[in-house]
Each structure stands twice: as C-alpha cells, then as structure tokens.
Design a protein around this motif. Structure first.
Motif, PDB file in Angstrom:
ATOM      1  N   GLU A   1       0.717  -1.089  -0.066  1.00 52.03           N
ATOM      2  CA  GLU A   1       0.133  -0.019   0.119  1.00 52.03           C
ATOM      3  C   GLU A   1       1.017   1.377  -0.186  1.00 52.03           C
ATOM      4  OE1 GLU A   1      -3.770  -0.680   0.129  1.00 52.03           O
ATOM      5  OE2 GLU A   1      -2.774  -2.235  -0.440  1.00 52.03           O
ATOM      6  N   THR A   2       1.027   1.862  -1.129  1.00 47.18           N
ATOM      7  CA  THR A   2       1.761   3.099  -1.396  1.00 47.18           C
ATOM      8  C   THR A   2       1.039   4.086  -1.990  1.00 47.18           C
ATOM      9  OG1 THR A   2       3.796   1.740  -1.312  1.00 47.18           O
ATOM     10  CG2 THR A   2       3.822   3.698  -2.415  1.00 47.18           C
ATOM     11  N   PHE A   3       1.151   5.325  -1.685  1.00 43.92           N
ATOM     12  CA  PHE A   3       0.016   6.362  -2.108  1.00 43.92           C
ATOM     13  C   PHE A   3       0.509   7.768  -1.564  1.00 43.92           C
ATOM     14  CE2 PHE A   3      -2.083   4.484   1.634  1.00 43.92           C
ATOM     15  CZ  PHE A   3      -2.483   5.521   2.376  1.00 43.92           C
ATOM     16  N   VAL A   4       0.104   8.793  -2.167  1.00 42.34           N
ATOM     17  CA  VAL A   4       0.238   9.922  -1.710  1.00 42.34           C
ATOM     18  C   VAL A   4      -1.353  10.626  -1.851  1.00 42.34           C
ATOM     19  CG1 VAL A   4       2.514  10.782  -1.986  1.00 42.34           C
ATOM     20  CG2 VAL A   4       0.728  11.082  -3.943  1.00 42.34           C
ATOM     21  N   GLY A   5      -1.692  11.710  -1.018  1.00 39.21           N
ATOM     22  CA  GLY A   5      -3.073  12.059  -1.095  1.00 39.21           C
ATOM     23  C   GLY A   5      -3.661  13.062  -0.277  1.00 39.21           C
ATOM     24  N   LEU A   6      -4.921  13.500  -0.282  1.00 40.90           N
ATOM     25  CA  LEU A   6      -5.504  14.590   0.281  1.00 40.90           C
ATOM     26  C   LEU A   6      -6.726  14.080   1.266  1.00 40.90           C
ATOM     27  CD1 LEU A   6      -5.618  17.187  -2.233  1.00 40.90           C
ATOM     28  CD2 LEU A   6      -4.081  17.202  -0.194  1.00 40.90           C
ATOM     29  N   GLN A   7      -6.735  14.701   2.537  1.00 42.31           N
ATOM     30  CA  GLN A   7      -7.842  13.899   3.413  1.00 42.31           C
ATOM     31  C   GLN A   7      -8.500  15.357   3.927  1.00 42.31           C
ATOM     32  OE1 GLN A   7      -6.699  11.676   6.839  1.00 42.31           O
ATOM     33  NE2 GLN A   7      -7.844   9.983   6.107  1.00 42.31           N
ATOM     34  N   GLY A   8      -9.793  14.975   4.099  1.00 42.53           N
ATOM     35  CA  GLY A   8     -10.356  16.314   5.093  1.00 42.53           C
ATOM     36  C   GLY A   8     -11.708  15.718   5.164  1.00 42.53           C
ATOM     37  N   THR A   9     -12.669  16.713   5.825  1.00 44.48           N
ATOM     38  CA  THR A   9     -14.028  16.282   6.207  1.00 44.48           C
ATOM     39  C   THR A   9     -14.816  15.746   5.014  1.00 44.48           C
ATOM     40  OG1 THR A   9     -14.714  18.595   5.860  1.00 44.48           O
ATOM     41  CG2 THR A   9     -14.048  17.922   7.903  1.00 44.48           C
ATOM     42  N   TRP A  10     -14.497  15.814   3.912  1.00 40.42           N
ATOM     43  CA  TRP A  10     -15.262  15.498   2.717  1.00 40.42           C
ATOM     44  C   TRP A  10     -14.753  13.977   2.406  1.00 40.42           C
ATOM     45  CZ3 TRP A  10     -11.301  14.542  -0.516  1.00 40.42           C
ATOM     46  CH2 TRP A  10     -10.104  15.084  -0.318  1.00 40.42           C
ATOM     47  N   GLY A  11     -13.591  13.317   2.930  1.00 42.32           N
ATOM     48  CA  GLY A  11     -13.408  12.193   2.884  1.00 42.32           C
ATOM     49  C   GLY A  11     -11.889  12.072   2.398  1.00 42.32           C
ATOM     50  N   THR A  12     -11.338  10.987   1.722  1.00 41.15           N
ATOM     51  CA  THR A  12      -9.985  10.897   1.411  1.00 41.15           C
ATOM     52  C   THR A  12      -9.777  10.579  -0.028  1.00 41.15           C
ATOM     53  OG1 THR A  12      -9.483   9.716   3.483  1.00 41.15           O
ATOM     54  CG2 THR A  12      -7.918   9.402   1.871  1.00 41.15           C
ATOM     55  N   PHE A  13      -8.843  11.182  -0.612  1.00 39.96           N
ATOM     56  CA  PHE A  13      -8.573  10.997  -2.019  1.00 39.96           C
ATOM     57  C   PHE A  13      -7.163  10.651  -2.240  1.00 39.96           C
ATOM     58  CE2 PHE A  13      -6.499  12.807  -5.953  1.00 39.96           C
ATOM     59  CZ  PHE A  13      -7.233  12.390  -6.767  1.00 39.96           C
ATOM     60  N   LYS A  14      -6.480   9.518  -3.038  1.00 41.69           N
ATOM     61  CA  LYS A  14      -5.345   9.320  -3.074  1.00 41.69           C
ATOM     62  C   LYS A  14      -5.209   8.484  -4.339  1.00 41.69           C
ATOM     63  CE  LYS A  14      -6.018   4.850  -0.545  1.00 41.69           C
ATOM     64  NZ  LYS A  14      -5.749   3.790   0.490  1.00 41.69           N
ATOM     65  N   VAL A  15      -3.793   8.788  -4.710  1.00 43.22           N
ATOM     66  CA  VAL A  15      -3.168   8.090  -5.976  1.00 43.22           C
ATOM     67  C   VAL A  15      -1.809   7.119  -5.424  1.00 43.22           C
ATOM     68  CG1 VAL A  15      -4.063   9.931  -7.339  1.00 43.22           C
ATOM     69  CG2 VAL A  15      -1.761  10.115  -6.277  1.00 43.22           C
ATOM     70  N   GLY A  16      -1.791   5.996  -6.457  1.00 41.54           N
ATOM     71  CA  GLY A  16      -0.671   5.353  -6.021  1.00 41.54           C
ATOM     72  C   GLY A  16      -1.205   4.097  -6.409  1.00 41.54           C
ATOM     73  N   ASN A  17      -0.540   2.975  -5.702  1.00 38.46           N
ATOM     74  CA  ASN A  17      -0.515   1.586  -5.792  1.00 38.46           C
ATOM     75  C   ASN A  17      -1.044   1.032  -4.412  1.00 38.46           C
ATOM     76  OD1 ASN A  17       0.379  -1.333  -7.208  1.00 38.46           O
ATOM     77  ND2 ASN A  17       1.465  -1.247  -5.292  1.00 38.46           N
TER      78      ASN A  17
END
Length: 247
Positions: free
Chosen positions: A68-84
C-alpha cells in the motif's frame, strides 16, 4: 509413454535415484516495513502519504513500495489518493471473517473468493493496482462509499494489455453500526485478461456479533466475457461462525 502403439517403461539409472535428505530452513511470515505521515494544510485539509514494503528477513531482499503506497489529501469530505493499493472490492474480506489475521486465518477464503489464487491477467479480482485513483467518503450514519479506477500498466498487466488501454473499475458500499456489519462491492476488468474480454464480479457480505458468537455470510458472482459473446459464470457462497475462547 506410448510409443508406436507399444507400452514401454524406462528405468532411471542408479545415479538418478531419489535421495532422502533433511533440510533445515528459517522462514519469515508477512514481515513489513513502512512509513506514513500527514501534514496539516489548514481548513481541516491534510496531505497524507504512505510507503509500505515487504521484507524477506529469512533470505534478504523484499519489494520496495510494492504494497500500500500512495500520496493524497484528506478532509471532512473524505479521502482522495493516488498510487498502488488494494481496491474497494478487497474490503469485503474482513466483513465475512478474514480477521484478525486476514489470509492467514482459518476462515480465509483468499483461494476462492475473488479468484484470489490467480493473477490479474488470469481473471482474479483481488489485487493491488498500480496507477490507481481512489476516493473514500466520510462515514455518515454508519455508511461509507468507495470508488477506484486503475489504468493497467506493467505493474498489474502485460505491456500488450497496456497498449490496449485496459483498466479496472472497483466500487463498494459499506455499513457498520453496533453488532452489525455489511458491504456490497463490484469490480469490472476491461480488457485486462485479454483484448475484448470484459469481466465483472459482485460480492455481498454481512455479519452479526451476538457476543458469544459472530455469524457471517458472503455471496459472490463472477462473469467472464469472451470475444465470441459466450459467458462463463461462477457463484461462490459461504457462512462462518466465530466464537471467542479466551482473552
């Protein structure tokens, strides 16, 4: 072997006879090394990252960032990530009973569920997917939704399939409230197994924890499409009971 219609047998020379030997070895089971972190960006928004690698402690080596390898953004609206990383379809596993040790559990369905014993190219639906983009909603009144799309590349398919623009779409909805858990997931593999092959899988699972025992069930349907418009389907179902026998 049958040669010219006659049955013939050959004897191995003495030098090729089997030899009984005692072999000693040290094995490692699921050793991991990883790092994760987050950075507050303000307004309730955080940048997140994770790098997870497998470690072969018995013989050396491993796979850097192969899990599990990724970068992303997290907030009150949920989590968005890209990677493997794994897809929402994999999140059905712990609902049925593959916890706390997942695929090493006596309740593991990994060899049957989602055709997990096969590779992605051979029609499996449970795998880590490179080039992935995923969104997970916040949990609202016990409900959570996830969606992920992965463009197939050499990390999860052959180069020929990459040139055919193969991709995987996976989505799931999950509910947890008190003693009850449930989930439904769907995954479509477009041109992943072969050019013109469109395969899909749907799974639904649930469990109820009565305290003295937790009862779970799962049902899955997989359909493989072929270029000649003929389909191959498989249904899988199971029930489980998990009882605590000590602290």
């Amino acid at each position: 072997e049958a040669v010219s219609g006659q049955q013939v047998q050959a004897e191995l020379p003495a030098s090729a006879a089997p030899v009984n030997r005692t072999v000693y070895r040290v094995s490692t089971n699921s050793s991991r090394l990883g790092v994760r972190g987050s950075e507050a960006l303000g307004g309730g928004l955080s940048a997140i990252f994770q790098i997870e690698s497998s470690i072969n402690a018995d013989s050396g080596g491993g796979t850097l960032a192969g899990r599990e390898t990724f970068v992303g953004l997290q907030g009150t609206w949920g989590t968005f990530k890209v990677g493997n990383f794994l897809a929402p379809y994999d999140d059905i596993h712990p609902i049925f009973g593959n916890v706390p040790t997942l695929t090493t559990s006596i309740l593991s369905t990994a060899a049957l569920w989602a055709q997990g014993s096969q590779s992605k190219d051979n029609g499996a639906f449970d795998a880590r997917l490179g080039n992935s983009i995923r969104y997970d909603s916040p949990r609202i009144a016990g409900f959570l939704g996830s969606i992920q799309i992965a463009q197939a590349d050499t990390s999860n398919s052959t180069l020929a399939q990459q040139q055919r623009h193969a991709y995987v779409l996976s989505t799931g909805g999950f509910y947890a409230n008190g003693p009850f858990q449930a989930g439904i997931a769907y995954e479509a593999n477009t041109k992943v197994r072969c050019n013109g092959c469109n395969d899909w899988a749907m799974s639904i699972a649930g469990n109820w924890n009565f305290g003295v025992v937790k009862v779970g069930g799962v049902f899955e349907r997989i359909e493989y499409g072929f270029a000649n418009n003929s389909d191959l389907t498989r249904n899988f179902w199971a029930i489980s009971a998990t009882a605590p026998i000590g602290p």
